[in-house]
Scaffold this motif. Sequence first.
Motif, PDB file in Angstrom:
ATOM      1  N   TYR A   1       0.834  -1.202   0.000  1.00 20.22           N
ATOM      2  CA  TYR A   1       0.000   0.000   0.000  1.00 20.22           C
ATOM      3  C   TYR A   1       0.874   1.259   0.000  1.00 20.22           C
ATOM      4  CZ  TYR A   1      -3.566   3.394   0.914  1.00 20.22           C
ATOM      5  OH  TYR A   1      -4.392   4.478   0.791  1.00 20.22           O
ATOM      6  N   LEU A   2       1.893   1.279   0.844  1.00 19.08           N
ATOM      7  CA  LEU A   2       2.791   2.443   0.894  1.00 19.08           C
ATOM      8  C   LEU A   2       3.384   2.742  -0.478  1.00 19.08           C
ATOM      9  CD1 LEU A   2       4.850   2.116   4.193  1.00 19.08           C
ATOM     10  CD2 LEU A   2       3.154   3.851   3.618  1.00 19.08           C
ATOM     11  N   ARG A   3       3.720   1.692  -1.196  1.00 22.60           N
ATOM     12  CA  ARG A   3       4.322   1.875  -2.521  1.00 22.60           C
ATOM     13  C   ARG A   3       3.332   2.447  -3.534  1.00 22.60           C
ATOM     14  NH1 ARG A   3       6.819  -3.179  -0.976  1.00 22.60           N
ATOM     15  NH2 ARG A   3       9.030  -2.806  -0.593  1.00 22.60           N
ATOM     16  N   THR A   4       2.028   2.373  -3.254  1.00 24.25           N
ATOM     17  CA  THR A   4       1.032   2.941  -4.172  1.00 24.25           C
ATOM     18  C   THR A   4       0.854   4.438  -3.960  1.00 24.25           C
ATOM     19  OG1 THR A   4      -0.935   2.645  -2.752  1.00 24.25           O
ATOM     20  CG2 THR A   4      -0.276   0.767  -4.149  1.00 24.25           C
ATOM     21  N   LEU A   5       1.361   4.966  -2.845  1.00 23.22           N
ATOM     22  CA  LEU A   5       1.174   6.387  -2.551  1.00 23.22           C
ATOM     23  C   LEU A   5       2.058   7.228  -3.466  1.00 23.22           C
ATOM     24  CD1 LEU A   5       1.043   6.247   1.346  1.00 23.22           C
ATOM     25  CD2 LEU A   5      -0.876   6.462  -0.252  1.00 23.22           C
ATOM     26  N   PRO A   6       1.505   8.306  -3.996  1.00 16.37           N
ATOM     27  CA  PRO A   6       2.266   9.125  -4.943  1.00 16.37           C
ATOM     28  C   PRO A   6       3.336   9.973  -4.254  1.00 16.37           C
ATOM     29  CG  PRO A   6       0.163  10.154  -4.466  1.00 16.37           C
ATOM     30  CD  PRO A   6       0.150   8.819  -3.763  1.00 16.37           C
ATOM     31  N   ASP A   7       4.237  10.505  -5.048  1.00  9.19           N
ATOM     32  CA  ASP A   7       5.266  11.400  -4.518  1.00  9.19           C
ATOM     33  C   ASP A   7       4.647  12.637  -3.875  1.00  9.19           C
ATOM     34  OD1 ASP A   7       7.315   9.709  -5.292  1.00  9.19           O
ATOM     35  OD2 ASP A   7       7.636  10.726  -7.207  1.00  9.19           O
ATOM     36  N   SER A   8       3.419  12.985  -4.288  1.00 10.92           N
ATOM     37  CA  SER A   8       2.736  14.153  -3.729  1.00 10.92           C
ATOM     38  C   SER A   8       2.192  13.900  -2.315  1.00 10.92           C
ATOM     39  CB  SER A   8       1.595  14.602  -4.645  1.00 10.92           C
ATOM     40  OG  SER A   8       0.633  13.566  -4.780  1.00 10.92           O
ATOM     41  N   TYR A   9       2.229  12.654  -1.848  1.00  7.40           N
ATOM     42  CA  TYR A   9       1.827  12.357  -0.467  1.00  7.40           C
ATOM     43  C   TYR A   9       2.730  13.182   0.460  1.00  7.40           C
ATOM     44  CZ  TYR A   9       0.715   9.676   3.744  1.00  7.40           C
ATOM     45  OH  TYR A   9       0.299   9.306   4.998  1.00  7.40           O
ATOM     46  N   PRO A  10       2.211  13.696   1.563  1.00 10.53           N
ATOM     47  CA  PRO A  10       3.042  14.539   2.440  1.00 10.53           C
ATOM     48  C   PRO A  10       4.046  13.732   3.275  1.00 10.53           C
ATOM     49  CG  PRO A  10       0.857  14.293   3.370  1.00 10.53           C
ATOM     50  CD  PRO A  10       0.826  13.624   2.020  1.00 10.53           C
TER      51      PRO A  10
END
Length: 124
Positions: free
Chosen positions: A77-86
Amino acid sequence: VCFISTSTGLAPFRSILLSKSYLEQPAQSVTCLFGIRHESDMLYENDLSKSDQIKWIPCITKPETNWGGFQGRVTDYLRTLPDSYPWKETDFYLCGNGAMIKEVKAILESKGLDKTQIFHEAYF
């Protein structure tokens, strides 16, 4: 704040989130990733999924039914988060399987997080 746990590692995070002091001064944003194998392993869902202040994300690796939520590990799941995640504005609290903690720490460090943003407790 992002809480990441596997199995009973969720218990201390539940205690934090339901504590009087936390409820009086909650974090701006709370994500709770909870990794388990099967739906029948679910813990505290009624306490945590019903809150408007908590983004509750169970991650199930071996669903027993037609699971409609995220299928995979918390690390997936963490790997699905975009670079724009804070990433750099978030404190991460980890509790559970030692291998999960090691992998999550590596993911977070690859995102440029400072070690002071990562708190952990491994239990096996």
